[in-house]
Design a protein around this motif. Structure first.
Motif, PDB file in Angstrom:
ATOM      1  N   SER A  50       0.823  -1.215   0.000  1.00 43.77           N
ATOM      2  CA  SER A  50       0.000   0.000   0.000  1.00 43.77           C
ATOM      3  C   SER A  50       0.856   1.264   0.000  1.00 43.77           C
ATOM      4  CB  SER A  50      -0.944   0.015   1.205  1.00 43.77           C
ATOM      5  OG  SER A  50      -0.211   0.079   2.414  1.00 43.77           O
ATOM      6  N   ALA A  51       2.035   1.191   0.639  1.00 46.36           N
ATOM      7  CA  ALA A  51       2.895   2.374   0.692  1.00 46.36           C
ATOM      8  C   ALA A  51       3.352   2.795  -0.705  1.00 46.36           C
ATOM      9  CB  ALA A  51       4.110   2.101   1.575  1.00 46.36           C
ATOM     10  N   LEU A  52       3.515   1.831  -1.603  1.00 46.14           N
ATOM     11  CA  LEU A  52       3.937   2.172  -2.970  1.00 46.14           C
ATOM     12  C   LEU A  52       2.895   3.019  -3.681  1.00 46.14           C
ATOM     13  CD1 LEU A  52       5.591  -1.062  -4.419  1.00 46.14           C
ATOM     14  CD2 LEU A  52       6.648   1.182  -4.159  1.00 46.14           C
ATOM     15  N   TYR A  53       1.629   2.683  -3.476  1.00 48.66           N
ATOM     16  CA  TYR A  53       0.556   3.402  -4.151  1.00 48.66           C
ATOM     17  C   TYR A  53       0.462   4.862  -3.699  1.00 48.66           C
ATOM     18  CZ  TYR A  53      -1.301  -1.061  -5.880  1.00 48.66           C
ATOM     19  OH  TYR A  53      -1.478  -2.268  -6.505  1.00 48.66           O
ATOM     20  N   SER A  54       0.848   5.113  -2.463  1.00 51.04           N
ATOM     21  CA  SER A  54       0.694   6.462  -1.912  1.00 51.04           C
ATOM     22  C   SER A  54       1.929   7.339  -2.077  1.00 51.04           C
ATOM     23  CB  SER A  54       0.336   6.378  -0.423  1.00 51.04           C
ATOM     24  OG  SER A  54       1.348   5.697   0.297  1.00 51.04           O
ATOM     25  N   LEU A  55       2.999   6.798  -2.658  1.00 50.98           N
ATOM     26  CA  LEU A  55       4.219   7.589  -2.824  1.00 50.98           C
ATOM     27  C   LEU A  55       4.052   8.658  -3.907  1.00 50.98           C
ATOM     28  CD1 LEU A  55       7.196   5.043  -2.760  1.00 50.98           C
ATOM     29  CD2 LEU A  55       6.678   6.796  -1.064  1.00 50.98           C
ATOM     30  N   PRO A  56       4.663   9.819  -3.729  1.00 52.04           N
ATOM     31  CA  PRO A  56       4.727  10.788  -4.828  1.00 52.04           C
ATOM     32  C   PRO A  56       5.461  10.193  -6.020  1.00 52.04           C
ATOM     33  CG  PRO A  56       5.436  11.778  -2.741  1.00 52.04           C
ATOM     34  CD  PRO A  56       5.320  10.304  -2.501  1.00 52.04           C
ATOM     35  N   ASP A  57       5.151  10.653  -7.213  1.00 51.85           N
ATOM     36  CA  ASP A  57       5.734  10.089  -8.439  1.00 51.85           C
ATOM     37  C   ASP A  57       7.259  10.063  -8.401  1.00 51.85           C
ATOM     38  OD1 ASP A  57       3.203   9.745  -9.388  1.00 51.85           O
ATOM     39  OD2 ASP A  57       3.210  11.505 -10.692  1.00 51.85           O
ATOM     40  N   ARG A  58       7.880  11.120  -7.890  1.00 56.20           N
ATOM     41  CA  ARG A  58       9.341  11.217  -7.927  1.00 56.20           C
ATOM     42  C   ARG A  58      10.014  10.197  -7.001  1.00 56.20           C
ATOM     43  NH1 ARG A  58      10.953  14.090  -3.435  1.00 56.20           N
ATOM     44  NH2 ARG A  58       9.291  15.204  -2.330  1.00 56.20           N
ATOM     45  N   GLN A  59       9.256   9.646  -6.049  1.00 52.25           N
ATOM     46  CA  GLN A  59       9.830   8.668  -5.135  1.00 52.25           C
ATOM     47  C   GLN A  59       9.538   7.224  -5.543  1.00 52.25           C
ATOM     48  OE1 GLN A  59       8.576   9.513  -1.125  1.00 52.25           O
ATOM     49  NE2 GLN A  59       9.531  11.521  -1.067  1.00 52.25           N
ATOM     50  N   GLN A  60       8.646   7.033  -6.492  1.00 53.58           N
ATOM     51  CA  GLN A  60       8.239   5.674  -6.835  1.00 53.58           C
ATOM     52  C   GLN A  60       9.367   4.859  -7.476  1.00 53.58           C
ATOM     53  OE1 GLN A  60       4.641   5.911  -9.143  1.00 53.58           O
ATOM     54  NE2 GLN A  60       3.355   6.255  -7.336  1.00 53.58           N
ATOM     55  N   ILE A  61      10.103   5.470  -8.394  1.00 56.88           N
ATOM     56  CA  ILE A  61      11.164   4.725  -9.080  1.00 56.88           C
ATOM     57  C   ILE A  61      12.259   4.288  -8.099  1.00 56.88           C
ATOM     58  CG2 ILE A  61      13.012   4.886 -10.786  1.00 56.88           C
ATOM     59  CD1 ILE A  61      11.127   6.487 -12.547  1.00 56.88           C
ATOM     60  N   PRO A  62      12.778   5.175  -7.216  1.00 55.76           N
ATOM     61  CA  PRO A  62      13.770   4.709  -6.228  1.00 55.76           C
ATOM     62  C   PRO A  62      13.226   3.597  -5.332  1.00 55.76           C
ATOM     63  CG  PRO A  62      13.762   7.099  -6.329  1.00 55.76           C
ATOM     64  CD  PRO A  62      12.597   6.650  -7.140  1.00 55.76           C
ATOM     65  N   ALA A  63      11.950   3.715  -4.923  1.00 60.23           N
ATOM     66  CA  ALA A  63      11.360   2.678  -4.066  1.00 60.23           C
ATOM     67  C   ALA A  63      11.265   1.349  -4.808  1.00 60.23           C
ATOM     68  CB  ALA A  63       9.981   3.125  -3.591  1.00 60.23           C
ATOM     69  N   LEU A  64      10.857   1.393  -6.061  1.00 59.40           N
ATOM     70  CA  LEU A  64      10.765   0.174  -6.859  1.00 59.40           C
ATOM     71  C   LEU A  64      12.125  -0.493  -7.011  1.00 59.40           C
ATOM     72  CD1 LEU A  64       8.272   1.342  -9.631  1.00 59.40           C
ATOM     73  CD2 LEU A  64       7.831  -0.366  -7.868  1.00 59.40           C
ATOM     74  N   ARG A  65      13.161   0.312  -7.188  1.00 60.25           N
ATOM     75  CA  ARG A  65      14.508  -0.245  -7.313  1.00 60.25           C
ATOM     76  C   ARG A  65      14.908  -0.984  -6.044  1.00 60.25           C
ATOM     77  NH1 ARG A  65      17.238   5.098 -10.100  1.00 60.25           N
ATOM     78  NH2 ARG A  65      16.670   4.625 -12.276  1.00 60.25           N
ATOM     79  N   HIS A  66      14.608  -0.386  -4.893  1.00 59.25           N
ATOM     80  CA  HIS A  66      14.938  -1.026  -3.619  1.00 59.25           C
ATOM     81  C   HIS A  66      14.219  -2.371  -3.492  1.00 59.25           C
ATOM     82  CE1 HIS A  66      17.410   1.564  -1.011  1.00 59.25           C
ATOM     83  NE2 HIS A  66      16.927   2.572  -1.719  1.00 59.25           N
ATOM     84  N   ILE A  67      12.932  -2.369  -3.773  1.00 64.54           N
ATOM     85  CA  ILE A  67      12.151  -3.596  -3.600  1.00 64.54           C
ATOM     86  C   ILE A  67      12.592  -4.665  -4.592  1.00 64.54           C
ATOM     87  CG2 ILE A  67       9.836  -4.588  -3.767  1.00 64.54           C
ATOM     88  CD1 ILE A  67       8.757  -1.941  -2.705  1.00 64.54           C
ATOM     89  N   ARG A  68      12.824  -4.266  -5.819  1.00 67.93           N
ATOM     90  CA  ARG A  68      13.256  -5.241  -6.823  1.00 67.93           C
ATOM     91  C   ARG A  68      14.609  -5.861  -6.464  1.00 67.93           C
ATOM     92  NH1 ARG A  68      11.341  -2.302 -12.462  1.00 67.93           N
ATOM     93  NH2 ARG A  68       9.421  -3.525 -12.723  1.00 67.93           N
ATOM     94  N   ALA A  69      15.513  -5.042  -5.932  1.00 70.26           N
ATOM     95  CA  ALA A  69      16.823  -5.565  -5.529  1.00 70.26           C
ATOM     96  C   ALA A  69      16.664  -6.608  -4.423  1.00 70.26           C
ATOM     97  CB  ALA A  69      17.722  -4.426  -5.063  1.00 70.26           C
ATOM     98  N   ALA A  70      15.804  -6.307  -3.445  1.00 70.43           N
ATOM     99  CA  ALA A  70      15.574  -7.243  -2.346  1.00 70.43           C
ATOM    100  C   ALA A  70      14.903  -8.520  -2.840  1.00 70.43           C
ATOM    101  CB  ALA A  70      14.721  -6.587  -1.268  1.00 70.43           C
ATOM    102  N   LEU A  71      13.909  -8.374  -3.709  1.00 72.43           N
ATOM    103  CA  LEU A  71      13.186  -9.538  -4.215  1.00 72.43           C
ATOM    104  C   LEU A  71      14.075 -10.411  -5.105  1.00 72.43           C
ATOM    105  CD1 LEU A  71       9.696  -7.978  -5.000  1.00 72.43           C
ATOM    106  CD2 LEU A  71      10.289  -9.537  -3.136  1.00 72.43           C
ATOM    107  N   LYS A  72      14.987  -9.789  -5.827  1.00 67.86           N
ATOM    108  CA  LYS A  72      15.907 -10.556  -6.670  1.00 67.86           C
ATOM    109  C   LYS A  72      16.766 -11.482  -5.812  1.00 67.86           C
ATOM    110  CE  LYS A  72      19.363  -9.925 -10.334  1.00 67.86           C
ATOM    111  NZ  LYS A  72      20.108  -8.918 -11.145  1.00 67.86           N
ATOM    112  N   ILE A  73      17.260 -10.944  -4.695  1.00 66.39           N
ATOM    113  CA  ILE A  73      18.061 -11.757  -3.777  1.00 66.39           C
ATOM    114  C   ILE A  73      17.189 -12.837  -3.142  1.00 66.39           C
ATOM    115  CG2 ILE A  73      19.299 -11.714  -1.576  1.00 66.39           C
ATOM    116  CD1 ILE A  73      20.324  -8.930  -2.385  1.00 66.39           C
ATOM    117  N   ALA A  74      15.986 -12.447  -2.712  1.00 63.99           N
ATOM    118  CA  ALA A  74      15.099 -13.406  -2.046  1.00 63.99           C
ATOM    119  C   ALA A  74      14.740 -14.575  -2.954  1.00 63.99           C
ATOM    120  CB  ALA A  74      13.829 -12.696  -1.572  1.00 63.99           C
TER     121      ALA A  74
END
Length: 246
Positions: free
Chosen positions: A142-166
Protein backbone atom coordinates in the motif's frame (compact mmCIF):
# COMPACT_ATOMS: atom_id res chain seq x y z
CA UNK A 1 -10.58 -30.74 -13.49
CA UNK A 2 -11.68 -27.54 -11.77
CA UNK A 3 -9.13 -25.88 -9.48
CA UNK A 4 -10.12 -24.98 -5.93
CA UNK A 5 -10.73 -21.27 -5.29
CA UNK A 6 -7.89 -19.52 -3.50
CA UNK A 7 -8.21 -18.15 0.01
CA UNK A 8 -6.44 -14.79 0.03
CA UNK A 9 -4.75 -13.30 3.10
CA UNK A 10 -4.17 -9.61 3.82
CA UNK A 11 -2.52 -7.77 6.71
CA UNK A 12 -3.59 -4.52 8.31
CA UNK A 13 -0.85 -2.20 9.54
CA UNK A 14 -0.95 0.48 12.22
CA UNK A 15 -4.32 2.21 12.12
CA UNK A 16 -6.75 4.30 14.12
CA UNK A 17 -8.94 2.04 16.25
CA UNK A 18 -12.09 3.24 14.50
CA UNK A 19 -10.68 2.08 11.15
CA UNK A 20 -10.81 -1.66 11.88
CA UNK A 21 -14.51 -2.30 11.05
CA UNK A 22 -14.29 -0.40 7.76
CA UNK A 23 -11.04 -2.18 6.86
CA UNK A 24 -12.60 -5.57 7.56
CA UNK A 25 -15.69 -4.69 5.53
CA UNK A 26 -13.58 -3.56 2.57
CA UNK A 27 -11.29 -6.60 2.75
CA UNK A 28 -14.34 -8.87 2.70
CA UNK A 29 -15.87 -7.07 -0.26
CA UNK A 30 -12.61 -7.23 -2.22
CA UNK A 31 -12.30 -10.99 -1.87
CA UNK A 32 -10.02 -11.67 1.09
CA UNK A 33 -10.97 -14.61 3.28
CA UNK A 34 -8.41 -13.95 6.03
CA UNK A 35 -6.90 -10.84 7.63
CA UNK A 36 -4.00 -10.52 10.06
CA UNK A 37 -4.49 -7.54 12.39
CA UNK A 38 -1.30 -5.89 13.59
CA UNK A 39 -0.99 -5.02 17.30
CA UNK A 40 -4.73 -4.89 18.06
CA UNK A 41 -5.94 -2.95 21.07
CA UNK A 42 -8.13 -4.58 23.72
CA UNK A 43 -11.22 -3.20 22.01
CA UNK A 44 -10.04 -4.45 18.62
CA UNK A 45 -9.42 -7.91 20.05
CA UNK A 46 -13.08 -7.98 21.07
CA UNK A 47 -14.01 -7.12 17.49
CA UNK A 48 -11.79 -9.95 16.25
CA UNK A 49 -13.32 -12.53 18.59
CA UNK A 50 -16.96 -11.38 18.78
CA UNK A 51 -17.65 -9.44 15.62
CA UNK A 52 -20.28 -10.42 13.07
CA UNK A 53 -17.39 -10.28 10.59
CA UNK A 54 -16.17 -13.64 11.92
CA UNK A 55 -18.78 -15.39 9.79
CA UNK A 56 -17.45 -13.65 6.68
CA UNK A 57 -13.69 -13.41 7.18
CA UNK A 58 -11.15 -15.07 9.47
CA UNK A 59 -9.13 -12.72 11.65
CA UNK A 60 -5.88 -13.37 13.49
CA UNK A 61 -3.70 -11.22 15.71
CA UNK A 62 -0.13 -10.51 14.68
CA UNK A 63 2.61 -8.78 16.65
CA UNK A 64 4.75 -6.17 14.90
CA UNK A 65 7.82 -4.76 16.59
CA UNK A 66 10.66 -2.53 15.45
CA UNK A 67 8.86 0.30 13.69
CA UNK A 68 8.90 2.42 16.85
CA UNK A 69 12.70 2.18 17.08
CA UNK A 70 12.62 -0.23 20.01
CA UNK A 71 16.04 -1.43 21.13
CA UNK A 72 17.05 -5.03 20.66
CA UNK A 73 16.70 -5.59 24.41
CA UNK A 74 13.16 -4.20 24.35
CA UNK A 75 12.20 -6.40 21.41
CA UNK A 76 13.69 -9.51 23.01
CA UNK A 77 11.65 -8.80 26.15
CA UNK A 78 8.44 -8.41 24.12
CA UNK A 79 9.06 -11.60 22.16
CA UNK A 80 9.86 -13.56 25.31
CA UNK A 81 6.54 -12.55 26.85
CA UNK A 82 4.29 -12.97 23.81
CA UNK A 83 5.64 -15.66 21.48
CA UNK A 84 3.43 -18.38 22.95
CA UNK A 85 0.29 -16.27 22.57
CA UNK A 86 0.64 -14.79 19.09
CA UNK A 87 0.59 -16.87 15.88
CA UNK A 88 2.46 -14.35 13.71
CA UNK A 89 5.40 -12.13 14.72
CA UNK A 90 7.05 -9.64 12.37
CA UNK A 91 10.04 -7.37 12.90
CA UNK A 92 10.59 -4.13 11.01
CA UNK A 93 14.36 -3.99 10.53
CA UNK A 94 16.01 -0.56 10.63
CA UNK A 95 19.71 -1.40 10.95
CA UNK A 96 22.05 -4.17 9.71
CA UNK A 97 22.62 -5.34 13.28
CA UNK A 98 18.91 -5.71 14.06
CA UNK A 99 18.32 -7.36 10.70
CA UNK A 100 20.96 -10.01 11.39
CA UNK A 101 19.51 -10.67 14.84
CA UNK A 102 15.90 -10.91 13.58
CA UNK A 103 16.94 -13.27 10.79
CA UNK A 104 18.28 -15.73 13.39
CA UNK A 105 15.85 -15.40 16.30
CA UNK A 106 13.53 -18.42 16.39
CA UNK A 107 10.66 -16.33 17.74
CA UNK A 108 10.53 -14.16 14.62
CA UNK A 109 8.51 -15.25 11.58
CA UNK A 110 8.66 -12.30 9.20
CA UNK A 111 11.22 -9.64 8.32
CA UNK A 112 10.15 -6.41 6.66
CA UNK A 113 11.89 -3.12 5.92
CA UNK A 114 11.11 0.56 5.39
CA UNK A 115 10.75 1.14 1.64
CA UNK A 116 13.99 3.02 1.14
CA UNK A 117 16.08 0.64 3.27
CA UNK A 118 14.81 -2.57 1.68
CA UNK A 119 17.52 -2.81 -0.97
CA UNK A 120 20.28 -1.97 1.53
CA UNK A 121 19.32 -4.30 4.36
CA UNK A 122 18.12 -7.35 2.41
CA UNK A 123 21.56 -8.68 1.51
CA UNK A 124 22.70 -12.11 0.34
CA UNK A 125 24.06 -12.96 3.79
CA UNK A 126 20.73 -12.02 5.38
CA UNK A 127 18.88 -14.14 2.82
CA UNK A 128 21.07 -17.12 3.74
CA UNK A 129 20.23 -16.63 7.41
CA UNK A 130 16.53 -16.33 6.60
CA UNK A 131 16.59 -19.65 4.80
CA UNK A 132 18.55 -21.33 7.58
CA UNK A 133 16.20 -20.04 10.29
CA UNK A 134 12.98 -20.27 8.24
CA UNK A 135 12.04 -16.61 7.93
CA UNK A 136 9.70 -14.92 5.44
CA UNK A 137 10.22 -11.61 3.65
CA UNK A 138 7.14 -9.40 3.71
CA UNK A 139 6.50 -6.60 1.22
CA UNK A 140 3.51 -4.41 2.16
CA UNK A 141 2.41 -2.76 -1.07
CA UNK A 142 0.00 0.00 0.00
CA UNK A 143 2.90 2.37 0.69
CA UNK A 144 3.94 2.17 -2.97
CA UNK A 145 0.56 3.40 -4.15
CA UNK A 146 0.69 6.46 -1.91
CA UNK A 147 4.22 7.59 -2.82
CA UNK A 148 4.73 10.79 -4.83
CA UNK A 149 5.73 10.09 -8.44
CA UNK A 150 9.34 11.22 -7.93
CA UNK A 151 9.83 8.67 -5.13
CA UNK A 152 8.24 5.67 -6.84
CA UNK A 153 11.16 4.72 -9.08
CA UNK A 154 13.77 4.71 -6.23
CA UNK A 155 11.36 2.68 -4.07
CA UNK A 156 10.76 0.17 -6.86
CA UNK A 157 14.51 -0.25 -7.31
CA UNK A 158 14.94 -1.03 -3.62
CA UNK A 159 12.15 -3.60 -3.60
CA UNK A 160 13.26 -5.24 -6.82
CA UNK A 161 16.82 -5.57 -5.53
CA UNK A 162 15.57 -7.24 -2.35
CA UNK A 163 13.19 -9.54 -4.22
CA UNK A 164 15.91 -10.56 -6.67
CA UNK A 165 18.06 -11.76 -3.78
CA UNK A 166 15.10 -13.41 -2.05
CA UNK A 167 14.05 -15.37 -5.13
CA UNK A 168 17.61 -16.51 -5.87
CA UNK A 169 18.03 -17.79 -2.32
CA UNK A 170 14.43 -19.15 -2.24
CA UNK A 171 13.29 -16.99 0.70
CA UNK A 172 9.48 -17.26 1.00
CA UNK A 173 7.84 -13.95 0.01
CA UNK A 174 4.58 -12.54 1.37
CA UNK A 175 2.79 -9.71 -0.38
CA UNK A 176 -0.07 -7.81 1.27
CA UNK A 177 -1.47 -4.32 1.43
CA UNK A 178 -0.27 -3.49 4.95
CA UNK A 179 -3.08 -0.94 4.93
CA UNK A 180 -3.93 1.44 7.74
CA UNK A 181 -7.19 2.67 6.18
CA UNK A 182 -9.91 1.02 4.11
CA UNK A 183 -9.17 3.07 1.00
CA UNK A 184 -5.59 1.72 0.90
CA UNK A 185 -6.72 -1.89 0.51
CA UNK A 186 -6.43 -3.33 -3.00
CA UNK A 187 -7.90 -6.50 -4.46
CA UNK A 188 -5.78 -9.67 -4.22
CA UNK A 189 -5.51 -9.70 -8.01
CA UNK A 190 -4.17 -6.14 -8.11
CA UNK A 191 -1.62 -6.87 -5.40
CA UNK A 192 -0.58 -10.08 -7.16
CA UNK A 193 -0.16 -8.23 -10.45
CA UNK A 194 2.04 -5.60 -8.81
CA UNK A 195 4.04 -8.39 -7.20
CA UNK A 196 4.43 -9.95 -10.65
CA UNK A 197 5.91 -6.70 -11.95
CA UNK A 198 8.25 -6.38 -8.97
CA UNK A 199 9.44 -9.97 -9.31
CA UNK A 200 9.79 -9.72 -13.11
CA UNK A 201 7.91 -12.97 -13.60
CA UNK A 202 5.41 -14.00 -16.25
CA UNK A 203 2.51 -15.01 -13.99
CA UNK A 204 0.81 -13.20 -11.08
CA UNK A 205 2.37 -13.99 -7.71
CA UNK A 206 -0.82 -15.40 -6.22
CA UNK A 207 0.96 -17.85 -3.88
CA UNK A 208 2.50 -14.92 -1.96
CA UNK A 209 -1.00 -13.77 -1.01
CA UNK A 210 -2.49 -17.18 -0.32
CA UNK A 211 -0.53 -20.41 0.03
CA UNK A 212 2.64 -18.97 1.60
CA UNK A 213 1.03 -16.90 4.41
CA UNK A 214 -1.55 -19.61 5.14
CA UNK A 215 1.16 -22.26 5.44
CA UNK A 216 3.13 -20.03 7.82
CA UNK A 217 0.06 -19.53 10.03
CA UNK A 218 -0.65 -23.26 10.15
CA UNK A 219 2.96 -24.03 11.09
CA UNK A 220 2.89 -21.43 13.84
CA UNK A 221 -0.30 -22.74 15.42
CA UNK A 222 1.71 -25.90 15.99
CA UNK A 223 4.54 -23.85 17.55
CA UNK A 224 2.26 -22.16 20.07
CA UNK A 225 0.54 -25.42 20.94
CA UNK A 226 1.04 -26.42 24.61
CA UNK A 227 2.53 -29.72 23.36
CA UNK A 228 5.28 -27.99 21.37
CA UNK A 229 8.72 -27.95 23.02
CA UNK A 230 11.27 -27.21 20.28
CA UNK A 231 11.46 -27.89 16.53
CA UNK A 232 10.76 -31.58 16.05
CA UNK A 233 10.07 -32.21 19.75
CA UNK A 234 6.53 -32.47 21.17
CA UNK A 235 4.95 -33.67 24.38
CA UNK A 236 3.08 -36.90 23.75
CA UNK A 237 0.46 -38.07 26.27
CA UNK A 238 1.45 -41.37 27.86
CA UNK A 239 -0.91 -44.21 26.88
CA UNK A 240 -3.30 -45.07 29.70
CA UNK A 241 -1.98 -48.63 29.99
CA UNK A 242 1.37 -47.20 31.17
CA UNK A 243 -0.16 -45.01 33.84
CA UNK A 244 -0.06 -46.36 37.38
CA UNK A 245 -3.38 -47.05 38.98
CA UNK A 246 -4.06 -44.99 42.03
Amino acid sequence: MLSMPRNFVDSLGTRAESQLPSCLHTATQLGFSEVWVSNPTKEEKEIITKSSFTSLIRMYERLDVGSNHESKAQMVSILRQRRRNIPIIAVTCLTPELTAWAAQDNRVDILKFPLFLTGKLMTRSIAKLMIKFQKHLEIPLSALYSLPDRQQIPALRHIRAALKIATRKKVPIIFNSGSSTADQIRTPQELASLGQVLLSISTPSLDSLSIIPKRLLQQNFIKISPNYITPGVFKVPLPTEFLEEE
